[in-house]
Design a protein around this motif. Structure first.
Motif, PDB file in Angstrom:
ATOM      1  N   SER A 131       0.830  -1.213   0.000  1.00  0.00           N
ATOM      2  CA  SER A 131       0.000   0.000   0.000  1.00  0.00           C
ATOM      3  C   SER A 131       0.859   1.255   0.000  1.00  0.00           C
ATOM      4  CB  SER A 131      -0.927   0.004   1.223  1.00  0.00           C
ATOM      5  OG  SER A 131      -1.846  -1.074   1.168  1.00  0.00           O
ATOM      6  N   LEU A 132       1.962   1.214   0.724  1.00  0.00           N
ATOM      7  CA  LEU A 132       2.894   2.341   0.718  1.00  0.00           C
ATOM      8  C   LEU A 132       3.461   2.562  -0.675  1.00  0.00           C
ATOM      9  CD1 LEU A 132       4.878   1.783   4.052  1.00  0.00           C
ATOM     10  CD2 LEU A 132       3.233   3.601   3.576  1.00  0.00           C
ATOM     11  N   LEU A 133       3.847   1.479  -1.320  1.00  0.00           N
ATOM     12  CA  LEU A 133       4.383   1.580  -2.679  1.00  0.00           C
ATOM     13  C   LEU A 133       3.341   2.154  -3.633  1.00  0.00           C
ATOM     14  CD1 LEU A 133       6.264  -1.821  -2.692  1.00  0.00           C
ATOM     15  CD2 LEU A 133       7.350   0.373  -3.141  1.00  0.00           C
ATOM     16  N   ALA A 134       2.103   1.690  -3.494  1.00  0.00           N
ATOM     17  CA  ALA A 134       1.024   2.184  -4.356  1.00  0.00           C
ATOM     18  C   ALA A 134       0.759   3.665  -4.122  1.00  0.00           C
ATOM     19  CB  ALA A 134      -0.249   1.379  -4.106  1.00  0.00           C
ATOM     20  N   ALA A 135       1.047   4.130  -2.903  1.00  0.00           N
ATOM     21  CA  ALA A 135       0.841   5.541  -2.561  1.00  0.00           C
ATOM     22  C   ALA A 135       2.040   6.408  -2.930  1.00  0.00           C
ATOM     23  CB  ALA A 135       0.547   5.673  -1.072  1.00  0.00           C
ATOM     24  N   GLY A 136       3.048   5.804  -3.542  1.00  0.00           N
ATOM     25  CA  GLY A 136       4.204   6.569  -3.978  1.00  0.00           C
ATOM     26  C   GLY A 136       5.374   6.586  -3.024  1.00  0.00           C
ATOM     27  N   VAL A 137       5.288   5.796  -1.948  1.00  0.00           N
ATOM     28  CA  VAL A 137       6.405   5.681  -1.006  1.00  0.00           C
ATOM     29  C   VAL A 137       7.291   4.526  -1.470  1.00  0.00           C
ATOM     30  CG1 VAL A 137       7.091   5.234   1.371  1.00  0.00           C
ATOM     31  CG2 VAL A 137       5.011   6.552   0.889  1.00  0.00           C
ATOM     32  N   HIS A 138       8.495   4.838  -1.897  1.00  0.00           N
ATOM     33  CA  HIS A 138       9.391   3.828  -2.441  1.00  0.00           C
ATOM     34  C   HIS A 138      10.577   3.638  -1.496  1.00  0.00           C
ATOM     35  CE1 HIS A 138       7.106   3.754  -6.144  1.00  0.00           C
ATOM     36  NE2 HIS A 138       7.157   5.087  -6.178  1.00  0.00           N
ATOM     37  N   PRO A 139      10.555   2.577  -0.694  1.00  0.00           N
ATOM     38  CA  PRO A 139      11.604   2.393   0.308  1.00  0.00           C
ATOM     39  C   PRO A 139      12.960   2.077  -0.301  1.00  0.00           C
ATOM     40  CG  PRO A 139      10.173   0.466   0.213  1.00  0.00           C
ATOM     41  CD  PRO A 139       9.533   1.511  -0.641  1.00  0.00           C
ATOM     42  N   ASP A 140      13.991   2.655   0.295  1.00  0.00           N
ATOM     43  CA  ASP A 140      15.358   2.285  -0.055  1.00  0.00           C
ATOM     44  C   ASP A 140      15.770   1.038   0.711  1.00  0.00           C
ATOM     45  OD1 ASP A 140      16.068   4.743  -1.646  1.00  0.00           O
ATOM     46  OD2 ASP A 140      15.611   5.694   0.277  1.00  0.00           O
ATOM     47  N   VAL A 141      15.250   0.935   1.934  1.00  0.00           N
ATOM     48  CA  VAL A 141      15.602  -0.172   2.823  1.00  0.00           C
ATOM     49  C   VAL A 141      14.341  -0.688   3.506  1.00  0.00           C
ATOM     50  CG1 VAL A 141      16.882  -0.844   4.899  1.00  0.00           C
ATOM     51  CG2 VAL A 141      17.912   0.748   3.265  1.00  0.00           C
ATOM     52  N   VAL A 142      14.195  -2.010   3.524  1.00  0.00           N
ATOM     53  CA  VAL A 142      13.136  -2.655   4.309  1.00  0.00           C
ATOM     54  C   VAL A 142      13.816  -3.568   5.308  1.00  0.00           C
ATOM     55  CG1 VAL A 142      11.123  -4.169   4.295  1.00  0.00           C
ATOM     56  CG2 VAL A 142      11.497  -2.584   2.395  1.00  0.00           C
ATOM     57  N   THR A 143      13.533  -3.360   6.601  1.00  0.00           N
ATOM     58  CA  THR A 143      14.134  -4.189   7.637  1.00  0.00           C
ATOM     59  C   THR A 143      13.095  -5.158   8.202  1.00  0.00           C
ATOM     60  OG1 THR A 143      13.627  -2.664   9.459  1.00  0.00           O
ATOM     61  CG2 THR A 143      15.699  -2.314   8.256  1.00  0.00           C
ATOM     62  N   ILE A 144      13.573  -6.267   8.764  1.00  0.00           N
ATOM     63  CA  ILE A 144      12.668  -7.261   9.330  1.00  0.00           C
ATOM     64  C   ILE A 144      13.341  -8.021  10.468  1.00  0.00           C
ATOM     65  CG2 ILE A 144      13.350  -8.830   7.450  1.00  0.00           C
ATOM     66  CD1 ILE A 144       9.958  -9.032   9.184  1.00  0.00           C
ATOM     67  N   THR A 145      12.665  -8.107  11.605  1.00  0.00           N
ATOM     68  CA  THR A 145      13.023  -9.053  12.663  1.00  0.00           C
ATOM     69  C   THR A 145      11.801  -9.935  12.868  1.00  0.00           C
ATOM     70  OG1 THR A 145      12.240  -7.606  14.460  1.00  0.00           O
ATOM     71  CG2 THR A 145      14.576  -7.442  13.846  1.00  0.00           C
ATOM     72  N   ILE A 146      11.969 -11.239  12.783  1.00  0.00           N
ATOM     73  CA  ILE A 146      10.829 -12.144  12.903  1.00  0.00           C
ATOM     74  C   ILE A 146      11.343 -13.550  13.248  1.00  0.00           C
ATOM     75  CG2 ILE A 146      10.664 -13.010  10.530  1.00  0.00           C
ATOM     76  CD1 ILE A 146       7.676 -11.595  12.498  1.00  0.00           C
ATOM     77  N   GLY A 147      10.495 -14.326  13.891  1.00  0.00           N
ATOM     78  CA  GLY A 147      10.841 -15.719  14.162  1.00  0.00           C
ATOM     79  C   GLY A 147      10.873 -16.071  15.633  1.00  0.00           C
ATOM     80  N   GLY A 148      11.167 -15.091  16.485  1.00  0.00           N
ATOM     81  CA  GLY A 148      11.252 -15.363  17.914  1.00  0.00           C
ATOM     82  C   GLY A 148       9.929 -15.822  18.496  1.00  0.00           C
ATOM     83  N   ASN A 149       8.828 -15.199  18.065  1.00  0.00           N
ATOM     84  CA  ASN A 149       7.520 -15.596  18.580  1.00  0.00           C
ATOM     85  C   ASN A 149       7.085 -16.945  18.015  1.00  0.00           C
ATOM     86  OD1 ASN A 149       6.993 -13.262  20.220  1.00  0.00           O
ATOM     87  ND2 ASN A 149       6.639 -12.115  18.344  1.00  0.00           N
ATOM     88  N   ASP A 150       7.459 -17.225  16.781  1.00  0.00           N
ATOM     89  CA  ASP A 150       7.164 -18.541  16.211  1.00  0.00           C
ATOM     90  C   ASP A 150       7.801 -19.642  17.055  1.00  0.00           C
ATOM     91  OD1 ASP A 150       6.130 -18.133  13.068  1.00  0.00           O
ATOM     92  OD2 ASP A 150       7.312 -16.478  13.834  1.00  0.00           O
ATOM     93  N   ALA A 151       8.988 -19.354  17.574  1.00  0.00           N
ATOM     94  CA  ALA A 151       9.722 -20.328  18.375  1.00  0.00           C
ATOM     95  C   ALA A 151       9.365 -20.283  19.855  1.00  0.00           C
ATOM     96  CB  ALA A 151      11.224 -20.097  18.204  1.00  0.00           C
ATOM     97  N   SER A 152       8.336 -19.483  20.212  1.00  0.00           N
ATOM     98  CA  SER A 152       7.881 -19.352  21.613  1.00  0.00           C
ATOM     99  C   SER A 152       9.006 -18.909  22.537  1.00  0.00           C
ATOM    100  CB  SER A 152       7.293 -20.689  22.108  1.00  0.00           C
ATOM    101  OG  SER A 152       6.182 -21.065  21.327  1.00  0.00           O
ATOM    102  N   PHE A 153       9.800 -17.966  22.060  1.00  0.00           N
ATOM    103  CA  PHE A 153      10.949 -17.496  22.831  1.00  0.00           C
ATOM    104  C   PHE A 153      10.510 -16.815  24.126  1.00  0.00           C
ATOM    105  CE2 PHE A 153      15.098 -14.994  22.908  1.00  0.00           C
ATOM    106  CZ  PHE A 153      15.871 -16.117  23.156  1.00  0.00           C
ATOM    107  N   GLY A 154       9.487 -15.956  24.040  1.00  0.00           N
ATOM    108  CA  GLY A 154       9.004 -15.240  25.214  1.00  0.00           C
ATOM    109  C   GLY A 154       8.457 -16.157  26.295  1.00  0.00           C
ATOM    110  N   PRO A 155       7.513 -17.059  25.944  1.00  0.00           N
ATOM    111  CA  PRO A 155       6.997 -17.988  26.945  1.00  0.00           C
ATOM    112  C   PRO A 155       8.081 -18.860  27.578  1.00  0.00           C
ATOM    113  CG  PRO A 155       5.539 -17.934  25.055  1.00  0.00           C
ATOM    114  CD  PRO A 155       6.755 -17.127  24.679  1.00  0.00           C
ATOM    115  N   THR A 156       9.091 -19.199  26.800  1.00  0.00           N
ATOM    116  CA  THR A 156      10.190 -20.002  27.348  1.00  0.00           C
ATOM    117  C   THR A 156      10.903 -19.239  28.462  1.00  0.00           C
ATOM    118  OG1 THR A 156      10.543 -21.218  25.286  1.00  0.00           O
ATOM    119  CG2 THR A 156      12.385 -21.127  26.825  1.00  0.00           C
ATOM    120  N   ILE A 157      11.150 -17.934  28.231  1.00  0.00           N
ATOM    121  CA  ILE A 157      11.814 -17.122  29.250  1.00  0.00           C
ATOM    122  C   ILE A 157      10.924 -16.976  30.480  1.00  0.00           C
ATOM    123  CG2 ILE A 157      12.745 -14.835  29.763  1.00  0.00           C
ATOM    124  CD1 ILE A 157      13.516 -14.595  26.811  1.00  0.00           C
TER     125      ILE A 157
END
Length: 307
Positions: A131-157
């Motif tokens: 939607s951002l791209l469609a609105a004319g926002v063209h990112p130079d950089v896209v960052t991502i942190t993901i996977g910790g919740n899939d692995a139940s990291f929080g409940p383990t702690i």
């Protein structure tokens, strides 16, 4: 003894030299046309040259609580349950690169499915990116942190404080998930982001090492054996993310050492302590303002200094 080669022999040599020179020229031109980033499928490493210092960027940050700035109020009111904090490291990164624009789409608690499905009342993160791209926002950089919740990291702690970090079979189940199921989920997620924003640099940002050394540990609830298991799970998450990034053809940024000397359960921790009740529950084991700045510094160093 023949001092001068026959004309036909000389001609053949000239032709050979010419062909070799031609191929050398073509090889040089092709090399120059290669894209500046080449991700190694085994390591997720990149050979992209650093950006010009203080080059303004348009940054879109996706992912979970380790990108949303969990624990660092005030939070954005238009997505209250996502806990998008004012001092989230993507926003601090934008401040370091003067004139940059940051669009924070990360949401606390997000798993990989939140990239393609609505979560906490917000649209799927990849949908929001499109939607951002469609609105004319063209990112130079896209960052991502993901996977910790899939692995139940929080409940383990949390279970460490309640009883034990791992119980019979649970640690094996976690290891099995991280080793066998998470890699495919991450690779698919990274490829989806790359497809949505093909002209942006996609940066998979690893999780920092948050658990203390045995000698620095001040938490009585974290036994030595449990600490070793938690460190192993932390390392496994980053290793799997790095490899998946390489296979997806995107970049990987390590933040493993950003909290050295300031990890959880140390005397000068840059992480919120683990709490089981009250408002501090969701902030447990997340970077405080100093920790967020440390991660921002690491990503900035990667982008602008090639570190």
């Amino acid at each position: 003894m023949q001092l001068r080669a026959p004309v036909s022999a000389r001609a053949r040599r000239l032709v050979v030299v010419g062909v070799v020179s031609l191929f050398a020229t073509i090889a040089t031109l092709l090399a120059a046309c290669q894209p500046p980033t080449v991700a190694n499928a085994a390591t997720g490493s990149s050979t992209r040259r650093p950006l010009t210092n203080n080059q303004p960027l348009t940054i879109v940050a996706l992912g979970d609580s380790y990108s949303s700035g969990e624990g660092n109020a005030p939070f954005d009111t238009d997505a209250a349950t996502c806990h998008r904090g004012a001092s989230a490291w993507p926003r601090l990164l934008g401040q370091q690169a003067a004139g940059s624009t940051v669009k924070l789409l990360a949401c606390s608690g997000a798993k990989t499915y939140a990239l393609t499905s609505a979560f906490h009342g917000q649209p799927a993160q990849i949908t929001a990116l499109k939607s951002l791209l469609a609105a004319g926002v063209h990112p130079d950089v896209v960052t991502i942190t993901i996977g910790g919740n899939d692995a139940s990291f929080g409940p383990t702690i949390a279970s460490c404080v309640i009883w034990r970090c791992f119980w019979t079979g649970h640690d094996n189940t976690s290891v099995d998930f991280v080793e066998n199921q998470l890699p495919g989920l991450l690779q698919t997620a990274y490829q989806g982001i790359k497809t949505a924003a093909p002209n942006a640099r996609i940066l998979v940002v690893g999780y920092p090492d948050i658990f203390p050394s045995r000698s620095d540990n001040t938490c009585k609830w974290m036994a030595s054996t449990e600490r070793t298991q938690l460190v192993g799970l932390n390392d496994d998450l980053d290793r799997v993310a790095k490899r998946a990034a390489g296979k997806a053809g995107v970049e990987y940024v390590s933040t493993a050492n950003t909290l050295n000397g300031h990890r959880l359960c140390t005397t000068d921790s840059w992480l919120y302590p683990v709490e089981l009740l009250g408002t501090g529950t969701t902030a447990s084991a997340h970077p405080n303002a100093q920790g967020e700045q440390a991660i921002a510094d690491a990503v900035y160093g990667y982008l602008f200094k090639g570190k």
